[in-house]
Design an enzyme around this catalytic site. Structure first.
Site, short mmCIF file in Angstrom:
data_model
loop_
_atom_site.label_atom_id
_atom_site.label_comp_id
_atom_site.label_asym_id
_atom_site.label_seq_id
_atom_site.Cartn_x
_atom_site.Cartn_y
_atom_site.Cartn_z
N CYS A 1 29.51 47.76 39.84
CA CYS A 1 29.77 49.19 39.74
C CYS A 1 30.00 49.51 38.26
O CYS A 1 29.40 48.88 37.40
CB CYS A 1 30.95 49.60 40.63
SG CYS A 1 32.51 48.80 40.21
N ARG A 2 30.87 50.45 37.99
CA ARG A 2 31.16 50.78 36.59
C ARG A 2 32.15 49.79 35.98
O ARG A 2 31.96 49.30 34.89
CB ARG A 2 31.71 52.21 36.47
CG ARG A 2 31.95 52.65 35.03
CD ARG A 2 32.61 54.01 34.93
NE ARG A 2 33.88 54.08 35.63
CZ ARG A 2 35.03 53.59 35.16
NH1 ARG A 2 35.08 53.00 33.99
NH2 ARG A 2 36.15 53.69 35.86
#
Length: 116
Positions: free
Chosen positions: A78-79
């Protein structure tokens, strides 16, 4: 020597279950599946080459992971590594081989190909 290095790099702690980007890049095989668990908008801004997008926050996330092939290995990011950590745990609870590989920018710094 290389075996010992991989053991050290893949070791997890109580605070982190992230597989280091360098280990992911070394281990990844053509049949493995890379999953970006960010929103479709985040995915469109840039993602790992070959990744599929399964938004952890989408209402159909659990339905989507129920259809995943149990004979494949899954790498999730993800981030920052938080959402992918949650998603990796959900996949493992279903008996799938799943690894949290952290955040996109860290993967890019390690040499992963990013599609922008």
């Amino acid at each position: 020597m290389w075996t010992r290095l991989l053991e050290v790099l893949t070791r997890t702690s109580a605070t982190s279950d992230v597989l280091r980007p360098e280990v992911f890049l070394h281990r990844r095989r053509p049949n493995d599946v890379v999953i970006d668990v960010r929103t479709p908008e985040e995915f469109a801004q840039g993602h790992l080459e070959g990744a599929i997008n399964l938004d952890l926050m989408a209402p159909d996330f659990h339905e989507n992971i129920a259809r995943l092939d149990p004979n494949r290995t899954y790498y999730l990011y993800c981030r920052s590594g938080n959402r992918s950590g949650q998603a990796a745990r959900l996949l493992r609870e279903r008996g799938l081989e799943a690894y949290n590989i952290g955040g996109l920018e860290e993967l890019a710094r390690a040499g992963a190909s990013i599609v922008r």
